[in-house]
Design a protein around this motif. Structure first.
Motif, PDB file in Angstrom:
ATOM      1  N   SER A 220     -13.745  -4.133   5.384  1.00 20.55           N
ATOM      2  CA  SER A 220     -12.910  -4.955   6.255  1.00 20.55           C
ATOM      3  C   SER A 220     -11.439  -4.915   5.866  1.00 20.55           C
ATOM      4  O   SER A 220     -10.570  -5.026   6.721  1.00 20.55           O
ATOM      5  N   SER A 221     -11.143  -4.752   4.563  1.00 20.50           N
ATOM      6  CA  SER A 221      -9.739  -4.697   4.165  1.00 20.50           C
ATOM      7  C   SER A 221      -9.062  -3.440   4.700  1.00 20.50           C
ATOM      8  O   SER A 221      -7.835  -3.376   4.771  1.00 20.50           O
ATOM      9  N   GLY A 222      -9.859  -2.451   5.093  1.00 20.13           N
ATOM     10  CA  GLY A 222      -9.295  -1.242   5.690  1.00 20.13           C
ATOM     11  C   GLY A 222      -8.561  -1.521   6.982  1.00 20.13           C
ATOM     12  O   GLY A 222      -7.562  -0.850   7.295  1.00 20.13           O
ATOM     13  N   LEU A 223      -9.026  -2.516   7.746  1.00 16.60           N
ATOM     14  CA  LEU A 223      -8.346  -2.877   8.985  1.00 16.60           C
ATOM     15  C   LEU A 223      -6.998  -3.521   8.682  1.00 16.60           C
ATOM     16  O   LEU A 223      -6.030  -3.329   9.424  1.00 16.60           O
ATOM     17  N   LEU A 224      -6.921  -4.267   7.582  1.00  8.64           N
ATOM     18  CA  LEU A 224      -5.640  -4.842   7.165  1.00  8.64           C
ATOM     19  C   LEU A 224      -4.703  -3.719   6.714  1.00  8.64           C
ATOM     20  O   LEU A 224      -3.493  -3.749   7.008  1.00  8.64           O
ATOM     21  N   GLY A 225      -5.248  -2.725   6.029  1.00 11.66           N
ATOM     22  CA  GLY A 225      -4.441  -1.571   5.653  1.00 11.66           C
ATOM     23  C   GLY A 225      -3.917  -0.842   6.876  1.00 11.66           C
ATOM     24  O   GLY A 225      -2.761  -0.397   6.903  1.00 11.66           O
ATOM     25  N   LEU A 226      -4.762  -0.714   7.896  1.00 12.46           N
ATOM     26  CA  LEU A 226      -4.340  -0.091   9.152  1.00 12.46           C
ATOM     27  C   LEU A 226      -3.214  -0.895   9.801  1.00 12.46           C
ATOM     28  O   LEU A 226      -2.228  -0.333  10.289  1.00 12.46           O
ATOM     29  N   LEU A 227      -3.346  -2.221   9.808  1.00 13.65           N
ATOM     30  CA  LEU A 227      -2.320  -3.075  10.389  1.00 13.65           C
ATOM     31  C   LEU A 227      -0.983  -2.884   9.672  1.00 13.65           C
ATOM     32  O   LEU A 227       0.063  -2.707  10.318  1.00 13.65           O
ATOM     33  N   TYR A 228      -1.001  -2.921   8.349  1.00 14.02           N
ATOM     34  CA  TYR A 228       0.255  -2.767   7.601  1.00 14.02           C
ATOM     35  C   TYR A 228       0.835  -1.361   7.775  1.00 14.02           C
ATOM     36  O   TYR A 228       2.055  -1.192   7.791  1.00 14.02           O
ATOM     37  N   ARG A 229      -0.033  -0.377   7.907  1.00  9.67           N
ATOM     38  CA  ARG A 229       0.458   0.970   8.200  1.00  9.67           C
ATOM     39  C   ARG A 229       1.174   0.996   9.540  1.00  9.67           C
ATOM     40  O   ARG A 229       2.263   1.563   9.676  1.00  9.67           O
ATOM     41  N   ARG A 230       0.589   0.337  10.533  1.00 10.87           N
ATOM     42  CA  ARG A 230       1.204   0.312  11.865  1.00 10.87           C
ATOM     43  C   ARG A 230       2.513  -0.473  11.860  1.00 10.87           C
ATOM     44  O   ARG A 230       3.475  -0.080  12.516  1.00 10.87           O
ATOM     45  N   MET A 231       2.546  -1.569  11.138  1.00 12.60           N
ATOM     46  CA  MET A 231       3.783  -2.342  11.039  1.00 12.60           C
ATOM     47  C   MET A 231       4.837  -1.550  10.274  1.00 12.60           C
ATOM     48  O   MET A 231       6.029  -1.603  10.593  1.00 12.60           O
ATOM     49  N   GLY A 232       4.393  -0.784   9.274  1.00 15.04           N
ATOM     50  CA  GLY A 232       5.321   0.033   8.506  1.00 15.04           C
ATOM     51  C   GLY A 232       5.910   1.170   9.312  1.00 15.04           C
ATOM     52  O   GLY A 232       7.027   1.625   9.042  1.00 15.04           O
ATOM     53  N   GLU A 233       5.164   1.648  10.306  1.00 12.62           N
ATOM     54  CA  GLU A 233       5.657   2.739  11.154  1.00 12.62           C
ATOM     55  C   GLU A 233       6.893   2.333  11.953  1.00 12.62           C
ATOM     56  O   GLU A 233       7.593   3.189  12.486  1.00 12.62           O
ATOM     57  N   ARG A 234       7.144   1.046  12.032  1.00 10.84           N
ATOM     58  CA  ARG A 234       8.360   0.554  12.690  1.00 10.84           C
ATOM     59  C   ARG A 234       9.574   0.683  11.779  1.00 10.84           C
ATOM     60  O   ARG A 234      10.661   0.232  12.124  1.00 10.84           O
ATOM     61  N   GLY A 235       9.393   1.293  10.604  1.00 10.84           N
ATOM     62  CA  GLY A 235      10.520   1.524   9.709  1.00 10.84           C
ATOM     63  C   GLY A 235      10.550   0.638   8.485  1.00 10.84           C
ATOM     64  O   GLY A 235      11.578   0.541   7.814  1.00 10.84           O
ATOM     65  N   SER A 236       9.387   0.000   8.175  1.00 11.19           N
ATOM     66  CA  SER A 236       9.360  -0.918   7.031  1.00 11.19           C
ATOM     67  C   SER A 236       8.617  -0.289   5.867  1.00 11.19           C
ATOM     68  O   SER A 236       7.397  -0.143   5.890  1.00 11.19           O
ATOM     69  N   ILE A 237       9.338   0.083   4.823  1.00 11.74           N
ATOM     70  CA  ILE A 237       8.710   0.653   3.634  1.00 11.74           C
ATOM     71  C   ILE A 237       7.849  -0.397   2.931  1.00 11.74           C
ATOM     72  O   ILE A 237       6.825  -0.060   2.302  1.00 11.74           O
ATOM     73  N   THR A 238       8.214  -1.671   3.064  1.00 11.44           N
ATOM     74  CA  THR A 238       7.445  -2.745   2.434  1.00 11.44           C
ATOM     75  C   THR A 238       6.023  -2.780   2.967  1.00 11.44           C
ATOM     76  O   THR A 238       5.051  -2.854   2.205  1.00 11.44           O
ATOM     77  N   TYR A 239       5.892  -2.725   4.291  1.00  8.54           N
ATOM     78  CA  TYR A 239       4.554  -2.747   4.893  1.00  8.54           C
ATOM     79  C   TYR A 239       3.784  -1.477   4.569  1.00  8.54           C
ATOM     80  O   TYR A 239       2.570  -1.510   4.346  1.00  8.54           O
ATOM     81  N   LEU A 240       4.461  -0.342   4.565  1.00 11.65           N
ATOM     82  CA  LEU A 240       3.775   0.903   4.217  1.00 11.65           C
ATOM     83  C   LEU A 240       3.220   0.850   2.802  1.00 11.65           C
ATOM     84  O   LEU A 240       2.090   1.277   2.534  1.00 11.65           O
TER      85      LEU A 240
END
Length: 426
Positions: A220-240
């Motif tokens: 289930s934590s993989g979905l949270l990783g996917l979310l942060y990856r998607r948020m990071g794609e907006r240009g946020s190294i923190t989320y990535l």
């Protein structure tokens, strides 16, 4: 089924009830009656006499012209009512058995062929079949999952929204942890495609709340990783980096990532490189993605669906190596892996994902032209990005549409540079 209290036939006289059964096995009906009698607390067990229809003369049975079973049954309205309920339920299942079997076989075949739209329709028909109480929750979950995949592949965001609404309106009492988790994933996909940062933040709140209250699934934590990856794609190294930390933490508890997890970890690393220009991130991404066993044929559905994504992302890693190092040999590796992904995603079956590959191939060809000056790849690239824009429109996928438009502009500039007489396409 028909119940008759006869008075003029010796077999059916007195306490006997004649039951007319068309096209079913009397032995099974006898089992049903025995089950009814066994439930009668405080009553003596009634004697059941079973008469094979072969021992009866059809002409002696008056109106009956089919197989007949005769039972000596306790005479009470309560028992007759229960018998009618059990026996009618059995016959209804028997009547539906052929239809149900055909539908389940159809679903199985559709899923094997990855025809998710067809599987979704057949599962919808199964939901309308009476008597499938035990299987209903599984049917609902697979109905929603196949609908999600079908809509995602076709780029139908409205269809995904309608699926969430349908789940809450029609299946609210059946929403278990697995279905709730799936609906959160669907909402996350919608937010990504609509380029809706507020909805992504809302998805983070829902997902963190869900994970704090539930113990499923193991990944289930993989979905949270996917979310942060998607948020990071907006240009946020923190989320990535948050995404990378999640996938590395999973590896500390397991010997290997699932194909889905490996794909999302690989993407996060590639996006990290795009922001930091750290080449070690590309090497790590390729190591993670190439660690997936692409020859395995028994993956769970979610991991099977990740295989073309991972192939596409291996292509992306080589595309970045091409632009970063200026070494033309990476061009071949990139196009090769994009083409591998096309074996899974066709324009007909998965236009949204297919369009992504066309954009990626076009972008790779432009990079190759910039390095080598080989202008023969530019018309091909122009055709590919134009095809991409037909499937990823500004209305349905604004974020991906803009990415394709950026590539389109680069191609126009390259074509103009290679041939000053070139006219801009519209």
């Amino acid at each position: 089924m028909k119940f008759v209290r006869a008075s003029d036939h010796s077999l059916a006289a007195g306490r006997d009830i004649i039951v007319k059964i068309d096209g079913s096995d009397p032995a099974l009906i006898r089992t049903i009656i025995e089950q009814v009698l066994a439930e009668q607390s405080g009553r003596p067990a009634a004697r059941i006499r079973f008469h094979n229809s072969n021992n009866l003369k059809i002409e002696d049975m008056g109106e009956f012209t089919s197989r007949v079973s005769a039972f000596n049954f306790v005479q009470s309205d309560e028992n007759r009512s229960k018998f009618r309920e059990y026996a009618t339920g059995y016959l209804q299942k028997s009547k539906n058995a052929e239809t149900v079997g055909r539908l389940f076989n159809g679903v199985d075949q559709a899923l094997r062929k990855k025809e998710f739209k067809r599987a979704h329709k057949l599962l919808g028909r199964l939901l309308n079949v009476a008597g499938l109480t035990d299987e209903r929750d599984d049917i609902i979950e697979n109905y929603l999952l196949s609908g999600y995949i079908s809509n995602a592949n076709s780029g139908d965001t409205k269809g995904m929204l309608a699926l969430i609404e349908e789940a809450h309106q029609n299946f609210f009492s059946s929403i278990n942890e697995g279905i709730a988790y799936l609906l959160i994933e669907v909402q996350q996909e919608i937010a990504t495609r609509q380029n809706n940062d507020n909805l992504l933040l809302e998805n983070e709140r829902l997902l963190l709340d869900f994970l704090s209250k539930n113990s499923i699934p193991s990944d289930s934590s993989g979905l949270l990783g996917l979310l942060y990856r998607r948020m990071g794609e907006r240009g946020s190294i923190t989320y990535l980096q948050k995404a990378e930390d999640i996938f590395r933490s999973i590896l500390r508890t397991r010997t290997a990532l699932t194909a889905e997890e490996a794909n999302n970890f690989g993407i996060a690393l590639i996006r990290d490189f795009e922001l930091t220009r750290n080449p070690e991130k590309l090497d790590e991404a390729l190591s993670v993605l190439n660690g997936i066993d692409f020859k395995r044929d028994d993956y769970p559905l979610v991991d099977y669906l990740s295989l073309p994504k991972a192939m596409n992302n291996i292509g992306n890693a080589y595309k970045q190596k091409l632009t970063f190092t200026g070494q033309p040999e990476f061009y071949v590796h990139a196009i090769e892996n994009y083409t591998r992904a096309e074996a899974y995603w066709s324009e007909a079956s998965a236009p949204y994902e297919w369009a992504m590959i066309q954009k990626n191939k076009a972008e790779t060809r432009v990079a190759y032209y910039d390095i080598t000056g080989h202008a023969d790849v530019l018309p091909v690239a122009d055709d590919e990005v134009s095809a991409s824009l037909k499937c990823r429109t500004e209305a349905s996928s604004p974020f991906q549409y803009q990415k394709s438009m950026d590539v389109k502009q680069k191609i126009e500039q390259a074509l103009q540079k290679a041939d000053p007489s070139h006219k801009h396409s519209r």
